[in-house]
Write an enzyme that holds these catalytic residues in place. Sequence first.
Site, PDB file in Angstrom:
ATOM      1  N   ARG A  58      49.607  29.005  44.443  1.00  6.89           N
ATOM      2  CA  ARG A  58      48.201  29.400  44.818  1.00  6.89           C
ATOM      3  C   ARG A  58      48.042  30.967  45.109  1.00  6.89           C
ATOM      4  O   ARG A  58      49.151  31.652  44.851  1.00  6.89           O
ATOM      5  CB  ARG A  58      47.882  28.527  46.022  1.00  6.89           C
ATOM      6  CG  ARG A  58      49.011  28.128  47.155  1.00  6.89           C
ATOM      7  CD  ARG A  58      49.685  29.112  47.769  1.00  6.89           C
ATOM      8  NE  ARG A  58      48.552  30.028  48.492  1.00  6.89           N
ATOM      9  CZ  ARG A  58      48.944  31.143  48.874  1.00  6.89           C
ATOM     10  NH1 ARG A  58      50.021  32.033  48.746  1.00  6.89           N
ATOM     11  NH2 ARG A  58      47.785  32.073  49.381  1.00  6.89           N
ATOM     12  N   GLY A  59      47.049  31.317  45.279  1.00  3.96           N
ATOM     13  CA  GLY A  59      46.900  32.785  45.509  1.00  3.96           C
ATOM     14  C   GLY A  59      46.155  33.242  44.059  1.00  3.96           C
ATOM     15  O   GLY A  59      46.862  33.055  43.017  1.00  3.96           O
ATOM     16  N   ARG A  98      41.015  24.974  39.403  1.00  3.09           N
ATOM     17  CA  ARG A  98      40.318  25.717  40.840  1.00  3.09           C
ATOM     18  C   ARG A  98      39.103  26.363  40.365  1.00  3.09           C
ATOM     19  O   ARG A  98      39.097  27.210  39.215  1.00  3.09           O
ATOM     20  CB  ARG A  98      41.390  26.311  41.582  1.00  3.09           C
ATOM     21  CG  ARG A  98      42.574  25.093  42.045  1.00  3.09           C
ATOM     22  CD  ARG A  98      43.306  25.923  43.275  1.00  3.09           C
ATOM     23  NE  ARG A  98      42.552  26.141  44.455  1.00  3.09           N
ATOM     24  CZ  ARG A  98      43.216  26.807  45.342  1.00  3.09           C
ATOM     25  NH1 ARG A  98      44.217  27.610  45.217  1.00  3.09           N
ATOM     26  NH2 ARG A  98      42.612  26.829  46.544  1.00  3.09           N
ATOM     27  N   GLN A 210      48.453  28.211  55.126  1.00  6.48           N
ATOM     28  CA  GLN A 210      48.979  29.297  54.274  1.00  6.48           C
ATOM     29  C   GLN A 210      49.752  30.681  55.358  1.00  6.48           C
ATOM     30  O   GLN A 210      50.598  31.152  54.982  1.00  6.48           O
ATOM     31  CB  GLN A 210      48.003  29.986  53.400  1.00  6.48           C
ATOM     32  CG  GLN A 210      47.606  29.223  52.154  1.00  6.48           C
ATOM     33  CD  GLN A 210      46.662  28.376  52.442  1.00  6.48           C
ATOM     34  OE1 GLN A 210      46.313  28.145  53.538  1.00  6.48           O
ATOM     35  NE2 GLN A 210      45.831  28.033  51.377  1.00  6.48           N
ATOM     36  N   ASP A 251      39.717  36.365  46.403  1.00  2.00           N
ATOM     37  CA  ASP A 251      39.833  35.647  45.219  1.00  2.00           C
ATOM     38  C   ASP A 251      38.734  35.949  44.216  1.00  2.00           C
ATOM     39  O   ASP A 251      38.667  35.501  42.971  1.00  2.00           O
ATOM     40  CB  ASP A 251      39.605  33.818  45.535  1.00  2.00           C
ATOM     41  CG  ASP A 251      40.889  33.395  46.349  1.00  2.00           C
ATOM     42  OD1 ASP A 251      40.834  33.676  47.537  1.00  2.00           O
ATOM     43  OD2 ASP A 251      41.631  32.979  45.839  1.00  2.00           O
ATOM     44  N   ASN A 261      37.159  34.996  49.996  1.00  2.00           N
ATOM     45  CA  ASN A 261      38.313  34.834  50.222  1.00  2.00           C
ATOM     46  C   ASN A 261      38.758  33.784  51.240  1.00  2.00           C
ATOM     47  O   ASN A 261      37.573  32.825  51.515  1.00  2.00           O
ATOM     48  CB  ASN A 261      39.073  36.165  51.087  1.00  2.00           C
ATOM     49  CG  ASN A 261      40.503  36.182  51.266  1.00  2.00           C
ATOM     50  OD1 ASN A 261      41.313  35.924  50.105  1.00  2.00           O
ATOM     51  ND2 ASN A 261      40.988  36.484  52.373  1.00  2.00           N
ATOM     52  N   LYS A 262      39.630  33.286  51.580  1.00  2.00           N
ATOM     53  CA  LYS A 262      40.447  32.136  52.384  1.00  2.00           C
ATOM     54  C   LYS A 262      39.219  31.923  53.436  1.00  2.00           C
ATOM     55  O   LYS A 262      38.581  32.753  54.193  1.00  2.00           O
ATOM     56  CB  LYS A 262      41.567  32.113  53.092  1.00  2.00           C
ATOM     57  CG  LYS A 262      42.027  31.132  53.547  1.00  2.00           C
ATOM     58  CD  LYS A 262      42.063  29.782  52.932  1.00  2.00           C
ATOM     59  CE  LYS A 262      42.565  29.869  51.549  1.00  2.00           C
ATOM     60  NZ  LYS A 262      42.331  28.542  50.854  1.00  2.00           N
TER      61      LYS A 262
HETATM   62  O1  MRU Z   1      43.631  28.743  48.627  1.00  2.49           O
HETATM   63  P1  MRU Z   1      44.545  29.635  48.106  1.00  2.49           P
HETATM   64  O2  MRU Z   1      45.954  29.367  49.178  1.00  2.49           O
HETATM   65  O3  MRU Z   1      44.652  29.666  46.700  1.00  2.49           O
HETATM   66  O4  MRU Z   1      43.912  30.910  48.792  1.00  2.49           O
HETATM   67  C1  MRU Z   1      44.399  32.219  48.582  1.00  2.49           C
HETATM   68  C2  MRU Z   1      43.663  33.328  49.199  1.00  2.49           C
HETATM   69  O5  MRU Z   1      42.486  33.122  49.772  1.00  2.49           O
HETATM   70  C3  MRU Z   1      44.068  34.746  49.093  1.00  2.49           C
HETATM   71  O6  MRU Z   1      43.848  35.383  50.235  1.00  2.49           O
HETATM   72  C4  MRU Z   1      43.581  35.305  47.935  1.00  2.49           C
HETATM   73  O7  MRU Z   1      43.794  34.315  46.833  1.00  2.49           O
HETATM   74  C5  MRU Z   1      44.402  36.743  47.553  1.00  2.49           C
HETATM   75  S1  MRU Z   1      46.053  36.442  47.134  1.00  2.49           S
HETATM   76  C6  MRU Z   1      46.664  38.010  47.018  1.00  2.49           C
END
Ligand code: MRU
Length: 359
Positions: A58-59, A98, A210, A251, A261-262
């Site tokens: 993920r990320g 995703r 996370q 993202d 972002n998250k």
């Molecule tokens: O749901 P995730 O864990 O994939 O979300 C990740 C994030 O929101 C990160 O902040 C983003 O992908 C940047 S990663 C360098």
Amino acid sequence: MVTLEEAKNAFKPKLKPIEWKKDSLLLLDQSLLPFQTVWVKLTDPEGVASSIKNMQVRGAPAIGITASYGMVLSVRGDNLDEAISSMRKAKAVLDSARPTAVNLSWATSRMLEKANLAVEQGEVKDVNELRELMEREANSVFEEELEAELKMGIYGLEKINSGDAVLTQCNAGGLATGTGLGTALAPVKLAHALGMDVSVFAPETRPWLQGSRLTVYELMTDGVKTTLITDTAVGLVMYKGMVQSVMVGADRILSDGHVYNKIGTFKEAVIAHEMGIPFFALAPTSTFDMKNRVEDVKIEERDPNEVRYIRGVPVAPAEVEVYNPVFDVTPPKYVTGIITENGIIYPPFEKNVRKIVER
Ligand code: MRU
């Protein structure tokens, strides 16, 4: 300013969650970290898509790198036409894993375009040669990411002083990018590696945790002083002046400066704005979406049970209705700057994003 060479010498990545093994892809299963260290072996694009969907990887940048190798694994068939058709199908499967991180379709498009061009121009004679070319391209996606992060780290370093604490969100470190360095965590990791006294406040990042599982583990592995807080403590931490900046990953970033972002990032940005604390998003240019507007972007909603249970333990009545969006969008007015490998973008974003991203 620190040079790229100095940054490379100062920071040695420790946690690298993606390993390419020629005929298979190994992923460090992030759904189990830090309690179990399990490597998943993938040999086809369908398996790669499932790993992205269930967040073993993920990320945004890590998803992009993984999808690139998924495209390598899709180069199958008795002739080049069959191989290209197989890659097209794989792209559709991978892209749908995703919806929010734009690095995913950026990477699969890059791979497919490269393959189409090589076939059209007679650059490859057979399926084996196409696969070798795709492997080199996926390796480049990976290597370019690390270089971009080192550069973001160098630009971000200019925004950090010794003694500072940085508030982040989720995990935008090397686990989220595959490289061991990261985007939002790159400046603070570099600062630490260069001997500065810096620390991070990491919100736990419900529901997938996370922050508490990955960011804390990663920063502790790199020896960076880290304080875990609940998501609900970010306001007080900023009010009390316990952090000097906010640094988050992204993202997807739109050409007008909207930052996806998250979930929880928007709240941090608004409070930072109110408290006069600079709020930076850090992302490589592959995270920019120059075509779509806010109304076009889908925010992923995940399984309600991620909220009803914490790692299998019920924390709410089983039948409660749940809304579980896992990203949010921060409007440009709350963003102090966007740190990329090409430099820092300041408002007005509508004008300045293009100048840096399409350089
Ligand atoms: O749901 P995730 O864990 O994939 O979300 C990740 C994030 O929101 C990160 O902040 C983003 O992908 C940047 S990663 C360098």
